[in-house]
Design a protein around this motif. Structure first.
Motif, mmCIF file in Angstrom:
data_model
loop_
_atom_site.group_PDB
_atom_site.id
_atom_site.type_symbol
_atom_site.label_atom_id
_atom_site.label_comp_id
_atom_site.label_asym_id
_atom_site.label_seq_id
_atom_site.Cartn_x
_atom_site.Cartn_y
_atom_site.Cartn_z
ATOM 1 N N ARG A 42 0.833 -1.210 0.000
ATOM 2 C CA ARG A 42 0.000 0.000 0.000
ATOM 3 C C ARG A 42 0.867 1.258 0.000
ATOM 4 N NH1 ARG A 42 -3.089 -3.159 3.715
ATOM 5 N NH2 ARG A 42 -2.323 -1.950 5.489
ATOM 6 N N SER A 43 2.037 1.168 0.632
ATOM 7 C CA SER A 43 2.979 2.287 0.571
ATOM 8 C C SER A 43 3.417 2.546 -0.869
ATOM 9 C CB SER A 43 4.205 1.993 1.440
ATOM 10 O OG SER A 43 5.260 2.885 1.168
ATOM 11 N N LEU A 44 3.638 1.479 -1.621
ATOM 12 C CA LEU A 44 3.983 1.641 -3.029
ATOM 13 C C LEU A 44 2.840 2.313 -3.782
ATOM 14 C CD1 LEU A 44 5.831 1.174 -5.455
ATOM 15 C CD2 LEU A 44 4.864 -1.142 -5.654
ATOM 16 N N LEU A 45 1.613 1.931 -3.466
ATOM 17 C CA LEU A 45 0.458 2.557 -4.112
ATOM 18 C C LEU A 45 0.396 4.045 -3.785
ATOM 19 C CD1 LEU A 45 -2.195 2.452 -5.695
ATOM 20 C CD2 LEU A 45 -3.338 1.766 -3.558
ATOM 21 N N VAL A 46 0.561 4.401 -2.520
ATOM 22 C CA VAL A 46 0.515 5.808 -2.107
ATOM 23 C C VAL A 46 1.566 6.618 -2.855
ATOM 24 C CG1 VAL A 46 0.942 7.389 -0.183
ATOM 25 C CG2 VAL A 46 -0.460 5.346 0.174
ATOM 26 N N ASN A 47 2.778 6.112 -2.887
ATOM 27 C CA ASN A 47 3.852 6.865 -3.522
ATOM 28 C C ASN A 47 3.730 6.874 -5.041
ATOM 29 O OD1 ASN A 47 5.916 7.864 -1.403
ATOM 30 N ND2 ASN A 47 5.386 5.799 -0.703
ATOM 31 N N PHE A 48 3.190 5.811 -5.609
ATOM 32 C CA PHE A 48 2.895 5.835 -7.047
ATOM 33 C C PHE A 48 1.864 6.919 -7.362
ATOM 34 C CE2 PHE A 48 -0.339 4.555 -10.154
ATOM 35 C CZ PHE A 48 0.406 4.632 -11.323
ATOM 36 N N LEU A 49 0.797 6.984 -6.580
ATOM 37 C CA LEU A 49 -0.243 7.976 -6.819
ATOM 38 C C LEU A 49 0.290 9.397 -6.667
ATOM 39 C CD1 LEU A 49 -3.243 6.326 -4.921
ATOM 40 C CD2 LEU A 49 -2.927 6.462 -7.398
ATOM 41 N N PHE A 50 1.140 9.617 -5.661
ATOM 42 C CA PHE A 50 1.650 10.970 -5.436
ATOM 43 C C PHE A 50 2.686 11.370 -6.477
ATOM 44 C CE2 PHE A 50 4.908 13.779 -3.677
ATOM 45 C CZ PHE A 50 4.133 14.900 -3.428
ATOM 46 N N PHE A 51 3.711 10.562 -6.671
ATOM 47 C CA PHE A 51 4.807 10.974 -7.547
ATOM 48 C C PHE A 51 4.408 10.934 -9.014
ATOM 49 C CE2 PHE A 51 7.163 10.223 -3.651
ATOM 50 C CZ PHE A 51 8.062 11.273 -3.667
ATOM 51 N N SER A 52 3.480 10.065 -9.385
ATOM 52 C CA SER A 52 2.972 10.095 -10.758
ATOM 53 C C SER A 52 2.160 11.360 -10.979
ATOM 54 C CB SER A 52 2.118 8.854 -11.049
ATOM 55 O OG SER A 52 2.894 7.680 -11.008
ATOM 56 N N SER A 53 1.340 11.736 -9.985
ATOM 57 C CA SER A 53 0.584 12.986 -10.090
ATOM 58 C C SER A 53 1.515 14.186 -10.148
ATOM 59 C CB SER A 53 -0.369 13.126 -8.899
ATOM 60 O OG SER A 53 -1.359 12.122 -8.902
ATOM 61 N N LEU A 54 2.541 14.187 -9.314
ATOM 62 C CA LEU A 54 3.480 15.315 -9.268
ATOM 63 C C LEU A 54 4.212 15.471 -10.599
ATOM 64 C CD1 LEU A 54 5.906 16.141 -6.358
ATOM 65 C CD2 LEU A 54 6.716 16.148 -8.703
ATOM 66 N N SER A 55 4.792 14.378 -11.092
ATOM 67 C CA SER A 55 5.580 14.465 -12.320
ATOM 68 C C SER A 55 4.697 14.751 -13.527
ATOM 69 C CB SER A 55 6.386 13.180 -12.528
ATOM 70 O OG SER A 55 5.550 12.033 -12.478
ATOM 71 N N ALA A 56 3.527 14.110 -13.589
ATOM 72 C CA ALA A 56 2.618 14.376 -14.702
ATOM 73 C C ALA A 56 2.126 15.818 -14.664
ATOM 74 C CB ALA A 56 1.437 13.405 -14.658
ATOM 75 N N GLY A 57 1.793 16.305 -13.470
ATOM 76 C CA GLY A 57 1.350 17.686 -13.347
ATOM 77 C C GLY A 57 2.417 18.667 -13.790
ATOM 78 N N LEU A 58 3.670 18.403 -13.432
ATOM 79 C CA LEU A 58 4.764 19.278 -13.858
ATOM 80 C C LEU A 58 4.900 19.309 -15.379
ATOM 81 C CD1 LEU A 58 7.544 18.477 -11.226
ATOM 82 C CD2 LEU A 58 6.571 20.734 -11.686
ATOM 83 N N VAL A 59 4.802 18.145 -16.011
ATOM 84 C CA VAL A 59 4.955 18.076 -17.465
ATOM 85 C C VAL A 59 3.789 18.766 -18.171
ATOM 86 C CG1 VAL A 59 5.011 16.495 -19.427
ATOM 87 C CG2 VAL A 59 6.360 15.990 -17.397
ATOM 88 N N VAL A 60 2.587 18.656 -17.600
ATOM 89 C CA VAL A 60 1.388 19.193 -18.240
ATOM 90 C C VAL A 60 1.292 20.717 -18.099
ATOM 91 C CG1 VAL A 60 -1.137 19.290 -17.962
ATOM 92 C CG2 VAL A 60 0.021 17.091 -18.189
ATOM 93 N N TRP A 61 1.798 21.272 -17.010
ATOM 94 C CA TRP A 61 1.570 22.696 -16.741
ATOM 95 C C TRP A 61 2.088 23.635 -17.827
ATOM 96 C CZ3 TRP A 61 -1.459 25.939 -14.607
ATOM 97 C CH2 TRP A 61 -2.221 25.566 -13.494
ATOM 98 N N PRO A 62 3.300 23.467 -18.365
ATOM 99 C CA PRO A 62 3.715 24.379 -19.439
ATOM 100 C C PRO A 62 2.786 24.321 -20.647
ATOM 101 C CG PRO A 62 5.613 23.244 -18.531
ATOM 102 C CD PRO A 62 4.409 22.584 -17.936
ATOM 103 N N ALA A 63 2.293 23.116 -20.977
ATOM 104 C CA ALA A 63 1.346 22.998 -22.086
ATOM 105 C C ALA A 63 0.042 23.715 -21.756
ATOM 106 C CB ALA A 63 1.082 21.521 -22.390
ATOM 107 N N LEU A 64 -0.371 23.641 -20.504
ATOM 108 C CA LEU A 64 -1.597 24.317 -20.086
ATOM 109 C C LEU A 64 -1.447 25.839 -20.172
ATOM 110 C CD1 LEU A 64 -4.423 24.277 -18.887
ATOM 111 C CD2 LEU A 64 -3.406 23.933 -16.618
ATOM 112 N N VAL A 65 -0.298 26.349 -19.756
ATOM 113 C CA VAL A 65 -0.061 27.796 -19.830
ATOM 114 C C VAL A 65 -0.060 28.258 -21.283
ATOM 115 C CG1 VAL A 65 1.582 29.639 -19.332
ATOM 116 C CG2 VAL A 65 1.195 27.839 -17.649
ATOM 117 N N ARG A 66 0.582 27.503 -22.166
ATOM 118 C CA ARG A 66 0.628 27.877 -23.580
ATOM 119 C C ARG A 66 -0.751 27.794 -24.226
ATOM 120 N NH1 ARG A 66 5.270 28.644 -26.062
ATOM 121 N NH2 ARG A 66 7.183 28.341 -24.861
ATOM 122 N N ALA A 67 -1.560 26.821 -23.780
ATOM 123 C CA ALA A 67 -2.919 26.712 -24.321
ATOM 124 C C ALA A 67 -3.741 27.948 -23.981
ATOM 125 C CB ALA A 67 -3.599 25.452 -23.785
ATOM 126 N N CYS A 68 -3.365 28.643 -22.915
ATOM 127 C CA CYS A 68 -4.046 29.885 -22.513
ATOM 128 C C CYS A 68 -3.315 31.124 -23.042
ATOM 129 C CB CYS A 68 -4.143 29.956 -20.988
ATOM 130 S SG CYS A 68 -5.058 28.598 -20.236
#
Length: 358
Positions: A42-68
């Motif tokens: 379950r610790s692996l699940l927690v950290n997968f959910l957090f770090f995948s969200s963090l890294s994906a969010g970081l990658v997506v944000w510049p594209a989101l800013v440019r879309a605006c």
């Protein structure tokens, strides 16, 4: 700082991140063979959910800013895009969760009313395919950005992100209790991932230096805005559970809000990630100062790791146990992410790239 000094500093950071990664993962592997392997999974699940969200969010944000049609991010875009380095660890973590699902997944070899939708193989196969689609879309978008384009690929990336991380929210958070139902689980999960991402971007910009006060101000505004959005979605999530008092819905609320072990965690989250930025980032000077903005961003990032733990653990454990099982992998994943982000910038598009071409 001279080139040699920068090289020495990067080498030192690389060694530090590598040691953290190896030590954290090795400790987790030892705990996996201990008395409570289900908790380690379950610790692996927690950290997968957090770090995948963090890294994906970081990658997506510049594209989101440019879309605006935003331009303020030029100069700090590479700091966020470097999180593409966590793509492989994210996929490997999901594969590990699939391989060890017999030790922790409540739907493993159990027939629930959802039928084949909660079949173990089908669930992990679709999540893995979806995550591959997301990281493939992210890599394609960054390749387009290196050529000075990327507007269309950025728009596609935003749609793919929202769909993929909504699916992960439904499959790996809501479905942990197969009798619990929530239409907002997916939406909350992908929007809170953007909250984690923008907070991490602000934190990195403050730590790295070089960001202009105006850029810090914009990052701070977005942290504040997405704290309000995330708070609203959680409030909209919980309010109907409370006033309708329906058994399939309050299964989420009761363990977290009415358990004396978990209610202090809920209060801590309310004071930090939900309402903390509203109080701490209202003054403009706090958003433009790299020390105050960095401190608030660090508080939010740490609090959102706690929030991912809070989403998962109370479903299985009435006691709020936070220890080496959870923190060892948090250290290991931090090391992997830091090491990857240190190495990857040479493969990223330049900050000054146009990016307005289709």
């Amino acid at each position: 700082m001279s080139t040699s000094d920068r090289g020495h500093s990067s080498k030192s950071w690389g060694i530090g991140w590598g040691v953290a990664a190896v030590a954290g993962i090795a400790l987790w592997a030892l705990l996996l063979r201990g008395e409570d392997p289900a908790r380690a999974w379950r610790s692996l699940l927690v950290n997968f959910l957090f770090f995948s969200s963090l890294s994906a969010g970081l990658v997506v944000w510049p594209a989101l800013v440019r879309a605006c049609n935003g331009k303020w991010q030029l100069g700090v875009e590479r700091l966020a895009s470097a999180a593409i380095a966590f793509a492989l660890p994210s996929l490997l973590a999901l594969l590990l969760l699939w391989g060890g699902s017999g030790a922790w997944a409540p739907w493993y070899r159990v027939n629930f009313h959802q039928g084949i939708w909660l079949s173990n193989s089908f669930l992990f196969a679709r999540d893995l395919a979806a995550l591959l689609l997301f990281w493939g879309s992210a890599a394609f978008h960054l390749a387009r950005r290196r050529k000075g384009s990327g507007r269309r690929s950025g728009g596609i990336l935003l749609v793919v992100y929202s769909l993929v991380f909504s699916l992960l929210g439904f499959d790996l958070v809501m479905a942990l209790d197969p009798h619990f139902r929530s239409n907002l689980a997916g939406g909350y999960f992908f929007m809170s991932g953007l909250y984690i991402g923008i907070s991490a971007w602000a934190l990195i910009a403050c730590l790295k230096g070089g960001a202009k006060p105006k850029q810090l101000h914009d990052l701070g505004n977005l942290v504040l805005a997405f704290s309000l959005m995330t708070t609203y979605l959680m409030y909209a999530h919980l309010l109907p559970f409370w006033y309708e008092n329906l058994p399939p819905e309050i299964r989420f609320l009761v363990p977290r809000m009415h358990n004396e072990n978990w209610s202090p965690v809920s209060v801590a989250l309310l004071c930090t990630v939900y309402f903390g930025p509203l109080v701490l980032l209202l003054p403009a000077r706090f958003k433009e100062n790299r020390f105050t903005l960095g401190a608030v961003a660090l508080l939010v990032v740490a609090g959102m790791w706690l929030e991912r733990w809070w989403l998962v653990a109370p479903t299985f454990d009435p006691l709020a146990r936070l220890g080496l099982s959870e923190l060892s992998l948090a250290l290991g994943c931090t090391g992997l992410l830091g090491l990857g982000m240190l190495i990857s910038p040479r493969h990223l598009p330049p900050d000054a790239a146009d990016g307005d071409k289709p």
